[in-house]
Design an enzyme around this catalytic site. Structure first.
Site, PDB file in Angstrom:
ATOM      1  CD  GLU A 114      33.478  -4.337  27.070  1.00 54.68           C
ATOM      2  OE1 GLU A 114      32.931  -5.170  27.810  1.00 54.68           O
ATOM      3  OE2 GLU A 114      34.418  -4.627  26.301  1.00 54.68           O
ATOM      4  CB  CYS A 163      15.856   7.108  13.826  1.00 60.93           C
ATOM      5  SG  CYS A 163      17.125   8.388  13.751  1.00 60.93           S
TER       6      CYS A 163
END
Length: 341
Positions: free
Chosen positions: A103, A129
């Site tokens: 984060e 992906c």
């Protein structure tokens, strides 16, 4: 099958798709040289990456460059091509697998770098992906609902750190052939960035309509490909076999629901390897000449792979062409999405 229904969009369009190619070409021959001690000890061929995967080279960023800066560059290019100003964007979705911290999100730096307004929602969407295609679907739904007018989807990938770690691990004196095979897919990865602008089709009649598609999950196979900062570990055969089964199931489900993808002008697939591409073409009987191939020079660029290939193909597509985007991500998940060019 409930929970994996096909979906359709009413008023969403692809306004522009762009890519940024990482500048440093690194050949598979160079990778073989880096791994020469272990390849010799394990009696493995130096040509496996080229012969088996079909990857001749992949790209790395130059020193001082970063994947998120490349995503910012790709986003700026896509907005310029679409004729959309930063203050018009209502949603930014970053779909990169690559990240250097948990984060804040990668999206916040890209949001700031592009000068997007405070009113633009921004977040990361991670789905291996398949993330970029998922991001387009989410943006299209929000445009159809009237919640936003324009969205920007981005992805930037950096394969080098993971590959450097893999070199170190595979060159240890206790590494085995099984270790090499488990990490073989890591050596096919590449770096690059892509971005797409999604907007309302009725305001942009010259744009490319996002018609919809199908999504299917096979999460019982979530352990077949597991990646992180320390490396990516893959059951290559299991991933291919079960991913192929998932794709075929989704393909037939879509056709039962009224789609007809047997004669598309272009099939833009997630780029993995020769064996994967050949298997998909054979399984659903695609016209080979209509399946563009970019993995030999870029490798597998994660979620940026499909949009980078689409950006390349956009130079030769004509109005009225039908394009099917076909993606599979670790997990397993697959999505197919039709675009009317």
């Amino acid at each position: 099958m409930s929970g994996n229904a096909t979906f359709r969009h009413d008023n969403a369009a692809l306004l522009a798709v762009s890519s940024v190619e990482a500048p440093v070409a690194v050949s598979s021959a160079e990778f073989d040289e880096r791994l020469a001690p272990s390849l010799k000890r394990l009696k493995l061929s130096r040509k496996l990456l080229e012969r088996v995967a079909g990857v001749t080279e992949r790209r790395w960023w130059s020193p001082g460059s970063s994947f998120d800066d490349a995503a910012i560059e790709a986003g700026a290019k896509a907005m310029a091509e679409a004729g959309v100003e930063p203050d018009q964007i209502g949603l930014l979705i970053n779909t990169s697998v690559t990240r250097v911290n948990l984060e804040p999100s990668v999206a916040v730096k890209i949001h700031h770098g592009l000068g997007l307004p405070s009113s633009a929602m921004n977040f990361d969407l991670a789905n291996a992906c398949l993330g970029f295609v998922n991001g387009i679907t989410l943006a299209a739904n929000m445009i159809d609902s009237g919640q936003i007018k324009y969205a920007l989807i981005v992805a930037g990938e950096d394969a080098q750190p993971t590959q450097e770690t893999t070199f170190e691990r595979l060159n240890r004196p206790d590494s085995t052939r099984a270790d090499y095979l488990r990490e073989f897919a890591t050596l096919t990865l590449g770096s690059g960035a892509a971005a797409a602008v999604i907007g309302p089709a009725d305001v942009h009649p010259e744009s490319h309509r996002i018609l919809g598609g199908v999504s299917r999950a096979g999460t019982e196979h979530h352990e077949l490909c597991v990646g992180g900062p320390a490396g990516m570990f893959t059951d290559t055969k299991g991933l291919l076999d079960n991913g192929l089964e998932l794709v075929v199931s989704a393909w037939h489900e879509a056709h039962r629901d009224g789609w007809n993808w047997t004669a598309m002008d272009r099939y833009v697939t997630h780029q993995v390897s020769t064996s994967y591409t050949n298997a998909i073409i054979k399984a659903v009987d695609l016209v080979r000449e209509r399946v563009p191939i970019t993995f030999p020079k870029w490798g597998n660029v994660g979620p940026a792979s499909l949009p980078m290939t689409l950006a390349q193909e956009s130079q030769t597509l004509s109005s009225g062409d039908r394009v099917l985007c076909m993606g599979v991500g670790s997990g397993l998940n697959t999505t197919m999405m039709e675009i009317a060019w």
